[in-house]
Write a protein that holds these residues in place. Sequence first.
Motif, short mmCIF file in Angstrom:
data_model
loop_
_atom_site.label_atom_id
_atom_site.label_comp_id
_atom_site.label_asym_id
_atom_site.label_seq_id
_atom_site.Cartn_x
_atom_site.Cartn_y
_atom_site.Cartn_z
N ILE A 46 0.86 -1.17 0.00
CA ILE A 46 0.00 0.00 0.00
C ILE A 46 0.90 1.22 0.00
O ILE A 46 1.77 1.36 0.85
CB ILE A 46 -0.92 0.00 1.23
N LEU A 47 0.70 2.10 -0.98
CA LEU A 47 1.51 3.30 -1.08
C LEU A 47 1.00 4.35 -0.10
O LEU A 47 -0.21 4.57 0.01
CB LEU A 47 1.47 3.87 -2.50
N THR A 48 1.93 4.99 0.56
CA THR A 48 1.56 6.09 1.44
C THR A 48 1.25 7.31 0.58
O THR A 48 1.54 7.34 -0.62
CB THR A 48 2.72 6.44 2.39
N HIS A 49 0.67 8.30 1.19
CA HIS A 49 0.36 9.54 0.47
C HIS A 49 1.64 10.15 -0.10
O HIS A 49 1.66 10.61 -1.25
CB HIS A 49 -0.35 10.52 1.41
N LEU A 55 5.56 9.30 -6.75
CA LEU A 55 5.30 8.56 -7.98
C LEU A 55 4.69 9.48 -9.04
O LEU A 55 5.09 9.45 -10.21
CB LEU A 55 4.38 7.38 -7.70
N GLN A 56 3.75 10.32 -8.64
CA GLN A 56 3.12 11.24 -9.59
C GLN A 56 4.15 12.24 -10.13
O GLN A 56 4.14 12.56 -11.31
CB GLN A 56 1.94 11.98 -8.94
N LEU A 86 12.61 4.66 -6.25
CA LEU A 86 11.77 4.91 -7.42
C LEU A 86 11.45 3.61 -8.14
O LEU A 86 10.31 3.36 -8.53
CB LEU A 86 12.45 5.90 -8.36
N GLN A 87 12.47 2.77 -8.31
CA GLN A 87 12.24 1.47 -8.96
C GLN A 87 11.21 0.67 -8.17
O GLN A 87 10.31 0.06 -8.75
CB GLN A 87 13.54 0.68 -9.07
N LYS A 88 11.34 0.70 -6.87
CA LYS A 88 10.41 -0.05 -6.01
C LYS A 88 8.99 0.50 -6.15
O LYS A 88 8.03 -0.27 -6.25
CB LYS A 88 10.87 0.03 -4.55
N LEU A 89 8.84 1.83 -6.16
CA LEU A 89 7.52 2.43 -6.33
C LEU A 89 6.88 2.02 -7.65
O LEU A 89 5.70 1.69 -7.69
CB LEU A 89 7.62 3.96 -6.29
N PHE A 90 7.67 2.03 -8.73
CA PHE A 90 7.12 1.65 -10.04
C PHE A 90 6.73 0.18 -10.06
O PHE A 90 5.68 -0.18 -10.57
CB PHE A 90 8.11 1.98 -11.16
N ARG A 91 7.57 -0.67 -9.50
CA ARG A 91 7.25 -2.10 -9.47
C ARG A 91 5.97 -2.35 -8.68
O ARG A 91 5.12 -3.14 -9.09
CB ARG A 91 8.40 -2.90 -8.86
N SER A 93 3.46 -0.20 -7.91
CA SER A 93 2.22 0.44 -8.37
C SER A 93 1.89 0.18 -9.82
O SER A 93 0.72 0.06 -10.17
CB SER A 93 2.29 1.95 -8.12
N VAL A 94 2.89 0.11 -10.69
CA VAL A 94 2.65 -0.03 -12.13
C VAL A 94 2.95 -1.46 -12.61
O VAL A 94 2.43 -1.90 -13.62
CB VAL A 94 3.51 1.00 -12.92
N GLY A 95 3.79 -2.15 -11.87
CA GLY A 95 4.17 -3.50 -12.27
C GLY A 95 5.26 -3.52 -13.32
O GLY A 95 5.51 -4.55 -13.95
N LEU A 96 5.94 -2.39 -13.52
CA LEU A 96 7.01 -2.26 -14.50
C LEU A 96 8.20 -1.57 -13.85
O LEU A 96 8.04 -0.83 -12.88
CB LEU A 96 6.57 -1.40 -15.69
N SER A 97 9.38 -1.76 -14.43
CA SER A 97 10.53 -0.95 -14.01
C SER A 97 10.33 0.45 -14.55
O SER A 97 9.47 0.68 -15.42
CB SER A 97 11.83 -1.54 -14.54
#
Length: 155
Positions: A46-49, A55-56, A86-91, A93-97
């Motif tokens: 779960i991403l924090t605010h 990420l945005q 950043l890599q972790k956030l993309f993986r 939330s988006v499922g991609l690098s």
Amino acid sequence: MGQILSPSPLVPELRNLYLEGRAVEIVAESLAVAMQAEPRIDDGAILTHKDRIKLQRAVDVIAANLVVPLTVEMIAREAGVSASGLQKLFRQSVGLSVFEYVRQQRLERAFTALRAEEVTVSEASLIAGYSNPANFATAFRKRFGRTPRQAARPG
């Protein structure tokens, strides 16, 4: 369930605490089963605010700079996060690098330009960041299920 209906003999204060603990276990297991039934990209993360904001920012930086060479470090710096973060956030939330996402966005932009008949296939390959049109065509076909020439044709 048997442990709730006939718990071991305990003093009343401990008995209630024991039953409450078992009830919490049942609720937790039920929630786990329910959550597994829903398809998710984030694997339970779960991403924090703050993470959503970072990420945005990264997505905005990428969108504004699709035509220039990008590095993960530059995107991360602008987003206010480490490159690995950043890599972790993309993986999550988006499922991609990050670069899979960048490549996907560039291909989308090239596809849109081709469909609007604004560019040639060679120009579209440059928009997508490919110096070799054959590599572009392969990536394009893999992403969209058709060749760039097919996408450029009206109708």
